[in-house]
Design an enzyme around this catalytic site. Structure first.
Site, PDB file in Angstrom:
ATOM      1  N   GLU A 171      23.307  33.933  44.880  1.00 17.73           N
ATOM      2  CA  GLU A 171      23.696  34.710  46.058  1.00 17.73           C
ATOM      3  C   GLU A 171      22.895  36.002  46.064  1.00 17.73           C
ATOM      4  OE1 GLU A 171      27.509  36.530  46.065  1.00 17.73           O
ATOM      5  OE2 GLU A 171      27.455  37.054  43.949  1.00 17.73           O
ATOM      6  N   LYS A 198      27.990  32.802  51.426  1.00 17.31           N
ATOM      7  CA  LYS A 198      27.226  32.038  50.436  1.00 17.31           C
ATOM      8  C   LYS A 198      26.532  30.811  51.030  1.00 17.31           C
ATOM      9  CE  LYS A 198      29.875  33.613  46.600  1.00 17.31           C
ATOM     10  NZ  LYS A 198      29.651  34.146  45.347  1.00 17.31           N
ATOM     11  N   PHE A 256      43.331  40.770  27.260  1.00  8.38           N
ATOM     12  CA  PHE A 256      42.613  41.541  28.279  1.00  8.38           C
ATOM     13  C   PHE A 256      43.449  41.844  29.509  1.00  8.38           C
ATOM     14  CE2 PHE A 256      39.412  39.480  25.710  1.00  8.38           C
ATOM     15  CZ  PHE A 256      38.531  40.519  25.468  1.00  8.38           C
ATOM     16  N   ASN A 308      23.378  40.092  46.669  1.00  9.18           N
ATOM     17  CA  ASN A 308      24.316  41.195  46.848  1.00  9.18           C
ATOM     18  C   ASN A 308      23.599  42.304  47.599  1.00  9.18           C
ATOM     19  OD1 ASN A 308      26.462  39.954  45.507  1.00  9.18           O
ATOM     20  ND2 ASN A 308      25.698  40.620  43.523  1.00  9.18           N
ATOM     21  N   ASN A 323      33.797  34.737  34.667  1.00  6.36           N
ATOM     22  CA  ASN A 323      32.802  34.992  35.705  1.00  6.36           C
ATOM     23  C   ASN A 323      32.657  36.462  36.095  1.00  6.36           C
ATOM     24  OD1 ASN A 323      32.155  32.226  35.902  1.00  6.36           O
ATOM     25  ND2 ASN A 323      33.891  31.899  37.256  1.00  6.36           N
ATOM     26  N   GLU A 347      28.445  22.713  44.771  1.00  4.14           N
ATOM     27  CA  GLU A 347      27.091  22.557  44.254  1.00  4.14           C
ATOM     28  C   GLU A 347      27.147  22.072  42.821  1.00  4.14           C
ATOM     29  OE1 GLU A 347      25.614  26.542  44.963  1.00  4.14           O
ATOM     30  OE2 GLU A 347      26.320  27.259  43.031  1.00  4.14           O
TER      31      GLU A 347
END
Ligand code: ADP
Ligand code: ADP
Ligand code: MG
Length: 664
Positions: A288, A116, A348, A290, A235, A200
């Protein structure tokens, strides 16, 4: 073109790749672990090679085994799918040495984009807008606080080697920066074997929007528009769509062109994705890249009409891209739902076991609506604890967004999955959510709208009527059938008054015969025409009420049915008026009280017990860790209590609802 390729993956993506290879007349080789001996991808391939034990580290993650399988079968190229070895530069190098082609980008591009920090630097140099932040490594916690202050809170602390939403923490102040740094670092070390951290700016209320790219070995790169993946839980993406309801033509073009510039900077050749976060003013920032086929690529295929896997294979074989930027269009709208073996009613938690029933909706294109289901399982398949909990990706495509969403809601209603916990009810509920329907999304959508987790949806007035109408008709069909079986010469009365109990609501109904179907009047209202081909025993009923088909999951229950639709899960009783009167007088039987027990929520391995007998525990306190499906699940106290007995020791394999400890 290649004559034979090997697919170094499993599950739905292995099947997806083979489908295209077969269409292109290319022979396929599957690889499999002990756990996947009978898996779909093995059956689908022309040949299959066993590569090791169930844990991925002992099979799917072993480059040597894959190369050996290529040599053994004469496969000329390898498609890695996503996950596993798909972004491992050393694997591509090893293949290259053996003269085997990697169906993906070149080693240099994978290396540059795999990290990254490095990729962010290259992106910034290529003129791509990046998240403001510190471009270097963070040495220690004090340094983390200093940098965070300079950037300005809130900040995002991230692992440079991170992926799959791991190794990431938000910090709103110095204290959280201190703690977040330590936790990200240790999570990164254990998950990726690389503890480098950077920081960041945290973009508030962001949307996750990504650009699909395609490059060839002749210097051509095109962008295939965007996908919006803002519906995430921790996420991790849950629902995706293309195009994004938020982008305008200008922003799309700017994002697309910057992505192409980045791809050209690293000589990118294959399918790849540049992920961005977009703030509410449509400022976008690179996250990013992929360097692989993405899970949610089908939505792009549906709106562009392209087969990304075919293009990846062609490019890897040295062909030129058959399309230029001007040929790329957006046709209609596509939505993808990820069907996970995760029980929404148990926060979940992953669920494993046998799929005792697995009947996806019909894949077809009809009346402008396409239903596509990418899957790697069939009825009877075992969902094991070793791999990803994703069972299938259900996609719908229609001329407009709302048509695609409604088609998804209907397709989910028709999707039959039994035997394991799964998120179908949650996905169904999402499709009805007003904020989702309006496209007012951010990556915090699920956390904000379901702060207490997910529970069955309470039926609204309209749903109560729908369930009542369906239930009286199904109940009549069942009664007629019983009368028939018992040899009675008298069929049940053609008409009659009924009282329907739907989740605490009472609906008076009257049925009457019609020339086609059955007439149902609710609360003295107009007669509705109801038709169905349902037979007792069918777990799925398609009931057509006034010409509108409604798909319901139906199970017999005392006095009626358990019915499920659109995330609603209710008991529906159909009673005669007299029985209803009496039923109202009966006390409800209370379920057994398990509140003083900690039950194991899923089959798994107890890795640690964090309290001992006699301990006072507070609400939310961590009690034990259960490992299943490569995930550690922390079990916490639901209320303040005293531990009176600990029954499970670390190392114990438990089943669902086994008692781990008791409270006083
Ligand atoms: P996508 O961006 O394609 O939606 P996800 O983040 O959902 O991808 O991850 C795709 C697959 O790759 C998942 O199976 C995930 O577990 C796996 N994965 C992602 N990043 C990594 C990584 N760094 N190491 C190992 N597996 C990863
Ligand atoms: P991964 O490799 O795990 O996919 P990403 O960098 O792509 O990691 O981030 C995953 C998700 O985390 C994004 O989709 C977004 O929701 C969130 N995220 C990442 N960075 C930021 C940031 N700076 N500000 C806000 N959200 C972020
Ligand atoms: Mg990502």
């Amino acid at each position: 073109m290649f004559k034979k390729i090997l697919i170094a993956n499993r599950g739905e993506i292995a099947c997806r790749v083979m489908k295209t290879a077969q269409k292109m007349g290319i022979k396929t080789v599957a690889v499999y672990s002990d756990a996947d001996r009978d898996a779909e991808h093995v059956k689908m391939a022309d040949e299959a090679v066993h590569i090791g034990a169930p844990p991925a580290a002992q099979s799917y993650l072993l480059p040597d085994k894959i190369i050996e399988a290529c040599k053994q079968t004469g496969a000329e190229a390898v498609h890695p799918g996503y996950g596993f070895l798909s972004e491992r530069a050393s694997f591509c190098e090893a293949l290259e040495k053996e003269g085997i082609i990697f169906i993906g980008p070149k080693v240099k591009a994978i290396e540059a984009m795999g990290d990254k920090i490095t990729s962010k630097k290259i992106a910034a140099e290529a003129g791509v807008s990046t998240v403001p932040g510190y471009m270097g490594l963070i040495d220690d916690a004090e340094h983390a606080v200093k940098i965070s202050k300079e950037i300005g809170y809130p900040v995002m602390i991230k692992a440079s080697a991170g992926g799959g939403g791991k190794g990431m923490r938000i910090a709103w102040n110095d204290e959280e920066a201190l703690e977040g740094f330590a936790r990200s670092k240790s999570e990164a070390a254990s998950s990726f074997g690389d503890d480098r951290i950077f920081i960041e700016k945290f973009i508030v209320e962001p949307r996750h929007i990504e650009i699909q790219l395609l490059g060839d070995g002749h210097g051509n790169v095109v962008y295939l528009n965007e996908r919006e993946c803002s519906v995430q839980r921790r996420n991790q993406k849950v629902v995706e769509e293309a195009p994004s309801p938020f982008l305008d033509e200008k922003t799309r073009k700017a994002m697309g062109e910057q992505s192409v510039a980045l791809a050209k900077a690293v000589d990118y050749q294959s399918a790849g994705t540049v992920e961005f976060i977009v703030d509410k003013d449509r400022n976008f920032y690179f996250l990013e890249m992929n360097t692989r086929l993405q899970v949610e690529h089908p939505v792009t295929e549906l709106i562009t009409g392209l087969d990304l896997v075919e293009l990846m294979i062609r490019v890897a074989a040295g062909e030129k891209l058959p399309i230029a930027q001007k040929d790329v269009t957006i046709n209609g709208w596509a939505v993808e739902s990820r069907l996970y073996a995760e029980d929404p009613y148990r926060n979940f938690l992953p669920s494993i076991g046998r799929l005792t029933r697995y009947r996806p909706p019909q894949e077809e294109t009809k009346g402008g609506i396409t239903v596509r289901n990418d899957t790697g399982v069939t009825e009877g398949s075992e969902i094991s604890m070793y791999y990803d909990p994703m069972i299938a990706k259900l996609c719908t495509h229609a001329p407009t967004r709302l048509e695609a969403v409604d088609a998804m809601a209907d397709a989910l209603d028709r999707f039959e999955v039994e035997g394991i916990g799964h998120n179908l009810p949650f996905l169904s509920a999402l499709m009805q959510h007003p904020r989702w329907r309006e496209g007012r999304l951010s990556t915090g959508f699920i956390a904000e709208e379901y702060p207490e987790g997910f529970g069955p949806v309470a039926p609204d007035a309209e749903s109560v009527q729908r369930f009542a109408a369906a239930a009286v008709v199904l109940s009549k069909i069942a009664a007629d059938r019983n009368a028939h079986i018992s040899g009675s010469r008298f069929p049940t009365a053609a008409g009659g008054k009924k009282v329907v109990l739907v989740a605490g609501h009472t609906v008076k109904a009257e049925i009457s015969p019609l020339s086609t179907g059955i007439g149902v009047s609710l609360e003295g209202g107009p007669v509705l025409q109801v038709e169905t081909t349902w037979q007792p025993g069918n777990p799925l009923a398609v009931v057509v009420i006034e010409g509108k088909p409604v798909a319901l999951k139906v199970q017999p229950a005392p006095g009626g049915f358990r019915m499920r639709q659109r995330g609603i899960d209710v008991k529906v009783q159909v009673l005669s008026p007299r029985v209803a009167e009496l039923a109202a007088l009966m006390p409800e039987k209370a379920p057994p009280d398990t509140s003083n027990l900690l039950l194991c929520p899923m089959p798994g391995l107890i890795t640690s017990v964090l309290v001992k007998e006699g301990d006072e525990v507070q609400e939310g306190q961590a009690l034990a860790i259960v490992e299943a499906m490569k995930m550690e699940n922390m079990l916490r106290a639901e209320k303040r209590a005293k531990v009176s007995k600990v029954l499970a020791k670390p190392g114990a394999s438990l089943a669902v609802d086994d008692v781990i400890m008791e409270f006083a």
